[in-house]
Design an enzyme around this catalytic site. Structure first.
Site, mmCIF file in Angstrom:
data_model
loop_
_atom_site.group_PDB
_atom_site.id
_atom_site.type_symbol
_atom_site.label_atom_id
_atom_site.label_comp_id
_atom_site.label_asym_id
_atom_site.label_seq_id
_atom_site.Cartn_x
_atom_site.Cartn_y
_atom_site.Cartn_z
ATOM 1 N N CYS A 66 0.806 -1.317 -0.119
ATOM 2 C CA CYS A 66 0.110 -0.076 -0.408
ATOM 3 C C CYS A 66 0.842 1.689 -0.059
ATOM 4 C CB CYS A 66 -0.719 0.030 1.232
ATOM 5 S SG CYS A 66 -0.883 1.436 2.822
ATOM 6 N N GLU A 67 0.801 1.955 -0.684
ATOM 7 C CA GLU A 67 1.730 3.259 -1.309
ATOM 8 C C GLU A 67 1.556 4.572 0.020
ATOM 9 O OE1 GLU A 67 0.347 4.812 -4.744
ATOM 10 O OE2 GLU A 67 -1.477 6.417 -4.387
ATOM 11 N N HIS A 68 0.486 4.208 0.556
ATOM 12 C CA HIS A 68 0.023 5.118 2.020
ATOM 13 C C HIS A 68 0.859 5.105 3.555
ATOM 14 C CE1 HIS A 68 -4.092 5.692 0.240
ATOM 15 N NE2 HIS A 68 -3.314 6.534 -0.361
ATOM 16 N N HIS A 69 1.010 3.835 3.410
ATOM 17 C CA HIS A 69 1.852 3.073 4.452
ATOM 18 C C HIS A 69 3.468 2.307 4.472
ATOM 19 C CE1 HIS A 69 -2.459 3.810 5.975
ATOM 20 N NE2 HIS A 69 -1.664 4.391 6.588
ATOM 21 N N GLN A 114 -5.288 -0.731 -4.385
ATOM 22 C CA GLN A 114 -5.968 -1.580 -4.759
ATOM 23 C C GLN A 114 -6.779 -1.345 -5.591
ATOM 24 O OE1 GLN A 114 -7.778 -4.058 -2.012
ATOM 25 N NE2 GLN A 114 -9.009 -5.355 -3.208
ATOM 26 N N HIS A 160 -5.332 -5.742 4.023
ATOM 27 C CA HIS A 160 -4.521 -4.511 4.000
ATOM 28 C C HIS A 160 -3.928 -5.061 6.004
ATOM 29 C CE1 HIS A 160 -5.557 -2.774 0.701
ATOM 30 N NE2 HIS A 160 -6.764 -3.901 -0.025
ATOM 31 N N CYS A 171 -2.343 -2.014 6.847
ATOM 32 C CA CYS A 171 -2.581 -1.564 7.249
ATOM 33 C C CYS A 171 -3.608 -1.412 8.031
ATOM 34 C CB CYS A 171 -2.343 -0.109 6.588
ATOM 35 S SG CYS A 171 -3.525 -0.050 4.951
#
Ligand code: ZN
Length: 195
Positions: A87-90, A128, A156, A158
């Site tokens: 995941c690109e956020h975490h 996703q 996920h 995260c």
């Protein structure tokens, strides 16, 4: 060559990322000289390069390398394709399964290539939703089938390990083009993958 196997790591990148990991581990309060951690920055640097190798691979070339003229025009389904992404956020993993279907329009593609292109897009920093869209568009634009469908179900980390800590939630995303925009065709596909 449309893609390369990832046996060799870029030494410069490995070195830079390794040094940054070393200071991150130290910032987090660990002793980087502790026995078990001595080689960790280098291992982590290599692991991250492996997990993001999709940036250097060409999914269109992979599909084009295995397209065959064929008159078969029924639905082709590859389901339960294992999927691992970040995941690109975490920068934490998300993982699950992809299900892909297409209806040929003069050409079929080697079946192993569909999991391959899932990997190419999954081995990048992702969300996703975009991953689903990229796989869908890549098949649609390259193979130009009568229709294509992609469903991805993933957990996920995260969400599971931090934040809301929902251990069993599954995120489902889907996309449909061409014939699959028709409700009967879409339902047939969903039934065949057990949804
Ligand atoms: Zn996340």
């Amino acid at each position: 060559m449309p893609y390369k196997s990832f046996e060799e790591y870029n030494m410069q990148v490995t070195d830079d990322v390794k040094n940054r990991y070393k200071s991150i581990i130290s910032d987090l309060g660990e002793d980087t000289q502790r026995d078990g951690l001595l080689k960790t920055p280098e291992r982590a640097a290599k692991a991250m390069q492996f997990l993001t190798q999709g940036y250097e691979q060409d999914p269109v070339a992979i599909l084009k390398g295995a397209m065959f003229k064929e008159s078969y025009n029924e639905m082709v389904i590859v389901k339960d394709i294992e999927l691992y992404s970040l995941c690109e956020h975490h920068i934490l993993p998300f993982f699950g399964k992809a299900h892909i279907a297409y209806i040929p329009n003069g050409y079929i593609v080697g079946l192993s290539k569909l999991p391959r292109i899932v990997d190419v897009f999954a081995r990048r920093l992702q969300v996703q939703e975009r991953l689903t869209e990229q796989v869908l568009d890549c098949i649609n634009d390259t193979l130009k089938p009568q229709g294509v469908a992609v469903v991805i179900e993933a957990s996920h980390m995260c969400m599971m390990m931090r934040g809301v800590q929902k251990q069993n939630s599954l995120t489902t995303t889907s996309g449909f083009r061409g014939q699959f925009e028709k409700i009967e065709t879409r339902n047939e596909f969903l039934k065949l993958i057990g949804k």
